[in-house]
Design an enzyme around this catalytic site. Structure first.
Site, mmCIF file in Angstrom:
data_model
loop_
_atom_site.group_PDB
_atom_site.id
_atom_site.type_symbol
_atom_site.label_atom_id
_atom_site.label_comp_id
_atom_site.label_asym_id
_atom_site.label_seq_id
_atom_site.Cartn_x
_atom_site.Cartn_y
_atom_site.Cartn_z
ATOM 1 N N GLU A 187 -1.373 -1.612 -4.841
ATOM 2 C CA GLU A 187 -2.596 -0.832 -5.019
ATOM 3 C C GLU A 187 -2.347 0.264 -6.048
ATOM 4 O OE1 GLU A 187 -5.642 1.948 -2.456
ATOM 5 O OE2 GLU A 187 -4.596 0.326 -1.415
ATOM 6 N N ASP A 212 -2.193 0.738 7.580
ATOM 7 C CA ASP A 212 -1.355 0.590 6.383
ATOM 8 C C ASP A 212 -0.974 -0.868 6.139
ATOM 9 O OD1 ASP A 212 -1.067 3.435 5.605
ATOM 10 O OD2 ASP A 212 -0.095 3.591 7.562
ATOM 11 N N ASP A 250 0.879 -1.168 0.000
ATOM 12 C CA ASP A 250 0.000 0.000 0.000
ATOM 13 C C ASP A 250 0.917 1.219 0.000
ATOM 14 O OD1 ASP A 250 -2.253 1.686 0.252
ATOM 15 O OD2 ASP A 250 -2.045 1.694 2.433
#
Length: 182
Positions: free
Chosen positions: A67, A139, A7
């Site tokens: 992502e 996260d 991420d």
């Protein structure tokens, strides 16, 4: 298959590593790379690059899932996030990993069942799916969710890619307009 999920973020980059055998998932590692905000941009990107290289070296994943950057209302923020993502992609390329990319909507749908899930729902489902004792940090949870998404969706995409290659070579089965034709 060992999957490294990422991420990306310029301030905080989450990472998560899982092992997947069919539908069985096992937690390996996760964490958050916290980038000191006082550093100049090139040094901040280097922190992300170096740390993700180290994570890949230590955990030895087979594949990575990342992502995709969303479009923000603030173009400057979007550009900065894109640069953090670029540092992550460089670390993965340097580690010779195949990279698969997913939108936040795809990740949430694969993990929670709806693309409109709240962060807390993602954290809770990651905890359940990986049988974790506690709730992962936001996260880390997002990175683990990205890895879980690939574990569920990636093998199907690989099969479809192989079918598409077979169609291009003139053998059966074939894909036409995204549909399997025989």
């Amino acid at each position: 298959m060992r999957v490294l999920g990422i991420d990306p973020g310029l301030r905080r980059t989450g990472f998560g590593v899982i092992d997947a055998e069919g539908m069985r998932l096992r937690y390996v590692a996760s964490g958050t790379i916290v980038v000191p905000p006082a550093l100049a941009l090139p040094e901040r990107l280097k922190v992300i690059l170096d740390n993700l290289r180290e994570v890949a070296r230590e955990t030895r994943p087979d594949v990575a899932a990342l992502e995709i950057v969303f479009l923000n209302t603030n173009p400057a923020s979007t550009l900065l996030l894109g640069q953090a993502r670029g540092a992550a992609l460089c670390a993965l390329a340097d580690s010779a990993l195949d990279v698969h990319e997913y939108t936040a909507l795809q990740i949430k749908k694969a993990v929670v069942g709806t693309g409109r899930a709240a962060k807390e729902q993602v954290q809770m489902m990651v905890q359940r799916l990986l049988s974790l004792d506690g709730t992962p940090a936001p996260d880390s949870a997002d990175a683990l969710a990205c890895a879980i998404c690939h574990a569920h969706v990636g093998p199907l995409h690989d099969k479809l890619d192989r079918l598409g290659t077979a169609a291009q070579l003139g053998s059966r089965p074939r894909l036409r307009n995204g549909r399997l034709v025989g």
